[in-house]
Each structure stands twice: as structure tokens, then as C-alpha cells.
Scaffold this active site. Structure first.
Site, short mmCIF file in Angstrom:
data_model
loop_
_atom_site.label_atom_id
_atom_site.label_comp_id
_atom_site.label_asym_id
_atom_site.label_seq_id
_atom_site.Cartn_x
_atom_site.Cartn_y
_atom_site.Cartn_z
N TYR A 1 0.87 -1.17 0.00
CA TYR A 1 0.00 0.00 0.00
C TYR A 1 0.91 1.22 0.00
O TYR A 1 1.70 1.40 0.93
CB TYR A 1 -0.92 -0.01 1.22
CG TYR A 1 -1.78 1.23 1.32
CD1 TYR A 1 -2.63 1.59 0.26
CD2 TYR A 1 -1.72 2.05 2.43
CE1 TYR A 1 -3.40 2.73 0.34
CE2 TYR A 1 -2.50 3.19 2.52
CZ TYR A 1 -3.34 3.54 1.46
OH TYR A 1 -4.10 4.67 1.53
N HIS B 1 -12.63 -4.57 -11.25
CA HIS B 1 -11.64 -3.53 -11.61
C HIS B 1 -10.90 -3.85 -12.91
O HIS B 1 -10.19 -2.99 -13.44
CB HIS B 1 -10.63 -3.33 -10.48
CG HIS B 1 -11.24 -2.80 -9.22
ND1 HIS B 1 -11.90 -1.59 -9.19
CD2 HIS B 1 -11.31 -3.31 -7.97
CE1 HIS B 1 -12.35 -1.39 -7.95
NE2 HIS B 1 -12.02 -2.42 -7.20
N ASP C 1 -20.39 -3.64 -4.73
CA ASP C 1 -19.11 -3.62 -4.03
C ASP C 1 -18.85 -2.19 -3.54
O ASP C 1 -19.36 -1.23 -4.10
CB ASP C 1 -18.00 -4.07 -4.99
CG ASP C 1 -16.64 -4.21 -4.33
OD1 ASP C 1 -16.32 -5.33 -3.89
OD2 ASP C 1 -15.89 -3.20 -4.24
N ASP D 1 -17.34 -5.22 1.22
CA ASP D 1 -16.43 -4.20 1.77
C ASP D 1 -17.19 -2.92 2.14
O ASP D 1 -16.60 -1.95 2.60
CB ASP D 1 -15.24 -3.92 0.84
CG ASP D 1 -15.54 -4.05 -0.63
OD1 ASP D 1 -16.73 -4.20 -1.00
OD2 ASP D 1 -14.58 -3.97 -1.45
N TYR E 1 -13.52 -7.69 2.99
CA TYR E 1 -12.22 -8.06 3.56
C TYR E 1 -12.23 -8.26 5.06
O TYR E 1 -11.20 -8.58 5.65
CB TYR E 1 -11.16 -7.02 3.11
CG TYR E 1 -11.19 -6.90 1.60
CD1 TYR E 1 -10.68 -7.93 0.81
CD2 TYR E 1 -11.83 -5.84 0.97
CE1 TYR E 1 -10.77 -7.89 -0.57
CE2 TYR E 1 -11.93 -5.79 -0.41
CZ TYR E 1 -11.41 -6.81 -1.17
OH TYR E 1 -11.52 -6.79 -2.54
N HIS F 1 -16.24 -0.46 -3.86
CA HIS F 1 -15.47 0.32 -4.84
C HIS F 1 -16.21 0.43 -6.17
O HIS F 1 -16.98 -0.46 -6.53
CB HIS F 1 -14.12 -0.35 -5.10
CG HIS F 1 -13.28 -0.52 -3.87
ND1 HIS F 1 -13.29 -1.68 -3.12
CD2 HIS F 1 -12.42 0.32 -3.26
CE1 HIS F 1 -12.45 -1.54 -2.09
NE2 HIS F 1 -11.91 -0.33 -2.15
C1 SP5 Z 1 -12.40 -6.09 -5.63
C2 SP5 Z 1 -11.97 -5.02 -4.67
O1 SP5 Z 1 -12.65 -4.77 -3.67
N1 SP5 Z 1 -10.81 -4.42 -4.90
C3 SP5 Z 1 -10.34 -3.39 -4.06
C4 SP5 Z 1 -8.99 -2.88 -4.45
C5 SP5 Z 1 -8.53 -1.84 -3.50
N2 SP5 Z 1 -7.17 -1.54 -3.70
C6 SP5 Z 1 -6.68 -0.42 -2.96
C7 SP5 Z 1 -6.60 -0.72 -1.52
C8 SP5 Z 1 -6.30 0.53 -0.75
C9 SP5 Z 1 -6.28 0.19 0.70
N3 SP5 Z 1 -6.35 1.36 1.48
C10 SP5 Z 1 -5.97 1.07 2.83
C11 SP5 Z 1 -6.29 2.21 3.70
C12 SP5 Z 1 -5.96 1.81 5.08
N4 SP5 Z 1 -6.44 2.78 6.02
ZN ZN Z 2 -14.19 -3.51 -3.39
#
Ligand code: SP5
Ligand code: ZN
Length: 372
Positions: A19, A171, A207, A296, A335, A209
């Protein structure tokens, strides 16, 4: 409700992702799908079967063949190029400003996929947080087969089928992987339904996102309507797409609906948005909805910032089924591992018209009452 599941996902697992360049515990891990499978098995109302092989044709109908080739070759290239790393992630991305001032023709002639696997991952990848390992390609193929087997069952007469896809897909764009996604399971399913039935199809993406890949794939298509409720990209991944003014172009004009939500969105906020999303789906003809189902949005999710509770998933499933269309329900993200099984069970029981029936003493975080 029938469930489709493949153990091939177990070969795609990591303990660490990055990250912003630093190692952090991985979010998209094999335990996720196993938690859901075991909760559905305990329920007793969800018979589980394996996928049937559908080959590459439905994949290359949606994805660039070069992406498929890259994913197939990536891990052996990591090894043959002598890179001793636990997973592949890009070294360098072709940021669009690298080519500033060059004509589209010049870019087409000059910019190509490199040989170095860290460059190849940058050429095809969206972000640095989608680790690729030895079993990734086989797992990603199996997730597509899970989705397409769920499609077969629904087109064969089932009212609703759940595909426990892992890795997730929304994505992944035509020529890009990323966001823990390699092939876009939901887009491949929707495209396959549209082609085999000649009917219009809706994708409902719940989802946390924005499903940038699904939006991109259907951006100019009039036969697939994409409707998504998600975190505002001003503050959350994928940052560069997912705003309300993205509505499609050409034949796809008006076929894309994005509903971005603020941090802390509650059950009530979410259900209001869901009703808007379902209205948009009901307004177009068609008999099948592909659901991109993520958990999520849950209040305790480690990467999400919404406040949903388990009981609202039952209500979301119930309202979605109330459109009286057939449902191909495909797993995307989510998650917070301890709650995944119960959240999935709640959603799917709601979609079937069965009572919520939460397991005793198995609530995670603040209880919640459905409002709105
Ligand atoms: C399928 C799906 O849910 N994909 C998500 C991809 C997200 N990728 C970026 C993750 C960023 C995590 N941020 C963490 C912040 C901690 N405070
Ligand atoms: Zn997601």
C-alpha cells in the site's frame, strides 16, 4: 439457491500486499472464499457444485488477447528473468504524461509492451496492490468458469445462482488488470448473457469500490446497463473513475449510472441509493441481472469506510430480488473475514425470500436496524 465454487482459487494467495509502496497484510486472501463456503455449507440451503470449463472464447470476447497472454506467462517470466520475489507487482507504469506532446499515431508506433516483466506488469496493470503469484492465472480462469457456470444454470431455468468467484473481477478492464482483479468475471458473464439471449442485461455493482473495469468494458454499449453504488472516488480507490457525471458514450449514452457515497454511509443512506439503482435497472428491458456483490461496505471492513450491518444485506438481497428478474450473483470484494460468511448468507437468503435467521452470538460490531 445453487452455489458454484472452485478450489482453484486456493492457488492464488498472498500474505502481503503493498500500500503506497510499503508492505501491509494482504486483504484479498484465500480465507475469504473459504469463510463464505463454510457458512453456506452450514446453512444447509445452498447446494455447492463445481464449474464447467468454458475455454478462452468468452474471455477474449471481453479482454484484449495480449492481457490474457501476459497473465498466462507472467509467473514463468518472473522466474526465467531471475526475479526472486514472493509476488509480481509492476515496477514502472506508462503514466500518460510520459508521452505528452506525442501524437496518438506516434504513441501507437512507439509505445509497446516491454520484455522486462516489471515493465510488462506496468503496461497491463492499474495499480501496485494486485499481487500476482504462481497460481493466479489458473485461479482467474476458474473464477470465470464459476461465473459462466452460474450463467448456464440461470439461463437453464434457475431463478438465482451464486458464483463464489475468487479472485474478484470488477476492476479489470478490457486491457488492464488491477484492484485484486485479473479477469472481469461479471463483465464476461453479462457479455455472454447478452450474446446468447439477444436481450439487454443489467449489471448491479454493490461492491464498496467503483467497478471501473465493468464501466470501461460497456461504456459504448447499448445492450448492457451498468449501475454502481460505491465510495466517492475523490477519497477512495480507484480514484480516477466513478463519478456521477460518467454516463456512457455513443450507443452506451445514458447506460452508465454511478452513485457515489460519502464516508460513513449508513444502512439508510445505502438503501436510498439502492432504490435509485434498482429503479434505473427496472426502467430498461431485460430478464437477467448480474450482481457484482461486495461486502467491503460492511462497517468493520479494513479498507472500506461505510457503516453497513449484517441485517441490511438481507434487505438488499430482498429488494434486488423484488425486481423479479433472474439473478447471476457473483462475489467481488469484502475483507473483514470474520463477518463474510454471515453477510453472504444474509444477502442470499434475502434474495431467496428466506428469513434473515442470523446465527446466535455471531454478530460482529454494532448491531443495526434496517431503516429507510
Ligand atoms: C475487488 C476489490 O474490492 N478491490 C479493491 C482494491 C482496493 N485496492 C486499494 C486498496 C487501498 C487500501 N487502502 C488502505 C487504507 C488503510 N487505512
Ligand atoms: Zn471492493
Amino acid at each position: 439457491m445453487q452455489v458454484v465454487y472452485s478450489p482453484a482459487h486456493l492457488g492464488h494467495d498472498v500474505s502481503v500486499e503493498t500500500y503506497m509502496g510499503s508492505p501491509v497484510p494482504a486483504n484479498e486472501v484465500a480465507e475469504r472464499a473459504e469463510r463464505i463456503r463454510s457458512a453456506l455449507e452450514s446453512d444447509g440451503g445452498f447446494p455447492i457444485s463445481g464449474p464447467t470449463a468454458h475455454g478462452l472464447e468468452p474471455i477474449t470476447a471481453v479482454h484484449e488477447p495480449g492481457l490474457v497472454r501476459f497473465l498466462e506467462e507472467a509467473w514463468s517470466a518472473v522466474r526465467s528473468q531471475g526475479i526472486e520475489r514472493p509476488f509480481l507487482s509492476a515496477d514502472t507504469y506508462p503514466n500518460r504524461s510520459m508521452f505528452e506532446g506525442m501524437s496518438d499515431d506516434a504513441i501507437r508506433d512507439i509505445v509497446r509492451e516491454p520484455r522486462h516483466i516489471g515493465g510488462r506488469a506496468g503496461f497491463w496493470g492499474l495499480d501496485s496492490a494486485a499481487p500476482l503469484v504462481a497460481g493466479t492465472y489458473v485461479a482467474a480462469l476458474a473464477a470465470v468458469d464459476v461465473a459462466l457456470t452460474a450463467v448456464d444454470l440461470v439461463l437453464g431455468g434457475e431463478r438465482a445462482v451464486y458464483g463464489l468467484c475468487r479472485p474478484p473481477g470488477h476492476h479489470a478492464a478490457r486491457s488492464m488488470y488491477g484492484g485484486y482483479c485479473f479477469f472481469n468475471n461479471a463483465a464476461i458473464a453479462a457479455d455472454s448473457i447478452a450474446r446468447s439471449t439477444g436481450e439487454r442485461v443489467a449489471v448491479l455493482d454493490v461492491d464498496f469500490h467503483h467497478g471501473n473495469g465493468t464501466q470501461q468494458i460497456f461504456w459504448r454499449r447499448g445492450d448492457v446497463r451498468y449501475v454502481s453504488i460505491h465510495a466517492d472516488p475523490d477519497r477512495q480507490y480507484p480514484y480516477f473513475l466513478g463519478r456521477a457525471d460518467e454516463t456512457g458514450e455513443g450507443e452506451g449514452s445514458g447506460e452508465n449510472l454511478n452513485i457515489p457515497l460519502q464516508a460513513g454511509a449508513t444502512n439508510g443512506d445505502y438503501l436510498d441509493s439502492l432504490d435509485r439503482a434498482l429503479e434505473a435497472i427496472a426502467a430498461a428491458p431485460g430478464s437477467v441481472i448480474v450482481v457484482s456483490l461486495g461486502f467491503d461496505t460492511y462497517g468493520l471492513d479494513p479498507i472500506g469506510d461505510f457503516a453497513l450491518t449484517t441485517d441490511v444485506y438481507h434487505e438488499i438481497g430482498k429488494r434486488t430480488a423484488a425486481l423479479r428478474r433472474r439473478l447471476v450473483i457473483l462475489q467481488e470484494g469484502g475483507y473483514h473475514r470474520p463477518s463474510l460468511g454471515e453477510n453472504a448468507r444474509a444477502w442470499l437468503r434475502g434474495a431467496e425470500g428466506r428469513a434473515f435467521d442470523p446465527l446466535p452470538a455471531n454478530g460482529f460490531g454494532p448491531g443495526g436496524t434496517v431503516t429507510g
